[in-house]
Design an enzyme around this catalytic site. Structure first.
Site, PDB file in Angstrom:
ATOM      1  N   GLN A 102       0.860  -1.181   0.000  1.00  8.39           N
ATOM      2  CA  GLN A 102       0.000   0.000   0.000  1.00  8.39           C
ATOM      3  C   GLN A 102       0.896   1.231   0.000  1.00  8.39           C
ATOM      4  OE1 GLN A 102      -2.100   1.569   3.540  1.00  8.39           O
ATOM      5  NE2 GLN A 102      -3.982   1.127   2.403  1.00  8.39           N
ATOM      6  N   TYR A 171      -6.368  10.729   3.718  1.00  2.00           N
ATOM      7  CA  TYR A 171      -4.964  10.910   3.417  1.00  2.00           C
ATOM      8  C   TYR A 171      -4.901  11.925   2.270  1.00  2.00           C
ATOM      9  CZ  TYR A 171      -3.434   7.038   6.425  1.00  2.00           C
ATOM     10  OH  TYR A 171      -3.142   6.241   7.500  1.00  2.00           O
ATOM     11  N   ARG A 349      -9.522  -7.155  10.597  1.00  2.00           N
ATOM     12  CA  ARG A 349      -9.477  -7.515  12.010  1.00  2.00           C
ATOM     13  C   ARG A 349      -9.664  -9.002  12.261  1.00  2.00           C
ATOM     14  NH1 ARG A 349     -13.959  -3.303  13.641  1.00  2.00           N
ATOM     15  NH2 ARG A 349     -14.450  -3.754  11.460  1.00  2.00           N
TER      16      ARG A 349
END
Length: 414
Positions: A102, A171, A349
């Protein structure tokens, strides 16, 4: 007669890359890069999910520029990082899985406390650094676009199979898309076409660097999750622009803002006390989070496939491959995603809690016995992302203890 939905556990093609299945470990910051370099702990983190059966794991978050980091110990692309990254990709490949990097620039999410002023589309206050973000000039924009291309070239050199460009969570590229955060009066502000110019230039530079050697994906907000932010009326037309540009092999859909509404992405519990204790921030801000954090970290109930209804709007509007994330923890959710026309699923998660969850699911294909994820969506793992991301309920897969960096360039003082 419609074609049957693909088997999520069967091999699939992502651009030029063949994956052993359609399950991708999503990018979640590992907190395992002391001195901004790969550690054994970081390799072990990704080995666990690779050995656990995913088709591809995603290393997060690798900043394209030194000022684009959210933390001083976050890896940014530079020659001395390549040795460790190559060790990581080789280790993952030995398991039969693929690995993606990423890449992106944190912009207003960057800390700004370690000698590099943070950037935002427009001048605004950075509470982490207790100073103002600087608005990038066109020269800055050109440099950051070029940095994405250079990061892609280094990712290829390090052995990655794909890069995922971060266009989400406010971002820098995502912040340019937000009408609330982007108040520029130049060619990069105002209309959607103008606000889209910077991220589109980024993707063009990444594709030029990638060619057909590796896959290129992007992580895109469907909704920022706050009033005046990037939302469906803009995000679907923007996704259509990206499809028309032709630079992407797949689009991963997400939501929420690390600046304005972080829990919109995660859903479930909001561990405010733990985050105020463990996150790197000024003491005054820490006190503020403890006092009013429940207002900032809004809680949203967790439910399976919680982004599905929004994502279906994109599936209808686009023909390109789409990666669905959000509330995918079992085979039933994966099969629903495939039946709704999505091409891949991303998990976070649940794999942190159980890195071998995909192997466990695959082992029950013949019996049909349901495998229930042990993740309880408490989100306590969010408070560990800087000391070392791990699940508080898991004694076996804890990556919180720093391990040595095996990087001769660093030891040589490079």
């Amino acid at each position: 007669m419609t074609d049957p939905a693909p088997d999520v556990l069967a091999p699939a093609t992502l651009g030029p890359v063949q994956l052993r299945n359609r399950v991708i470990k999503s990018a979640t910051f590992e907190g395992a890069s002391p001195e901004a370099l790969v550690s054994d702990r970081l390799i072990d983190y990704h080995l666990a999910v690779a050995e656990g059966g995913v088709g591809m794991t995603t290393v997060a978050y690798l900043a394209v520029s030194p000022e684009g980091r959210t933390h001083a110990e976050q890896i940014w692309w530079r020659p001395e990082a390549l040795y460790g990254l190559r060790r990581l990709t080789e280790a993952v490949h030995a398991t039969g899985a693929k690995v993606s990097a990423q890449i992106g620039h944190a912009g207003p999410v960057a800390n700004g406390q370690y000698g590099h002023p943070s950037l935002a589309p427009s001048r605004s206050f950075n509470p982490l650094a207790m100073r103002f973000h600087r608005a990038p000039t066109e020269t800055d924009i050109d440099r950051i676009v070029a940095d994405h291309g250079e990061a892609t070239r280094m990712a290829i050199e390090a052995g990655f199979d794909a890069v995922e460009v971060h266009l989400g969570h406010n971002y820098l590229a995502s912040a340019f898309l937000s009408p609330k955060l982007n108040r520029r009066k130049d060619a990069f502000g105002g209309s959607l076409v103008n606000r889209a110019e910077f991220p589109r230039r980024i993707l063009a530079a990444v594709r030029r660097a990638a060619g057909d050697q590796i896959a290129v994906t992007a992580k895109l907000n469907m909704k920022d999750g706050y009033r005046g932010g990037f939302d469906i009326p803009d995000s679907i037309p923007f996704a259509r622009m990206l499809e028309a540009d032709g630079h992407l092999d797949a689009l991963e859909l997400t939501g929420g803002s690390s600046l304005m509404n972080p829990m919109y992405l995660f859903r479930g519990g909001a561990p405010v006390k733990e985050m105020a204790t463990n996150m790197p921030m000024p003491a005054l801000l820490r006190l503020g989070i403890r006092a009013v954090g429940k207002g900032f970290f809004k809680e949203y109930p967790w439910e399976p496939l919680y982004f599905l209804e929004y994502a279906k709007k994109f599936r209808t509007a686009l023909s390109m491959p789409i990666i669905l994330l959000g509330g995918i923890t079992d085979r039933a959710a994966m099969d629903t995603a495939m039946a709704e026309g999505f091409d891949f699923v991303a998990m976070g998660r649940a794999l942190l809690r159980e890195p071998d969850l995909i192997n466990r699911i695959a082992a029950t294909v013949d019996s049909g016995a349901p495998v229930v994820s042990k993740c309880i969506h408490c989100n306590l793992c969010m408070s560990t992302i800087y000391p070392g991301t791990h699940c508080h309920l898991d004694d076996e897969h804890v990556y919180g203890t720093p391990l040595p960096i095996h990087d001769p360039l660093l030891k040589a003082g490079a």
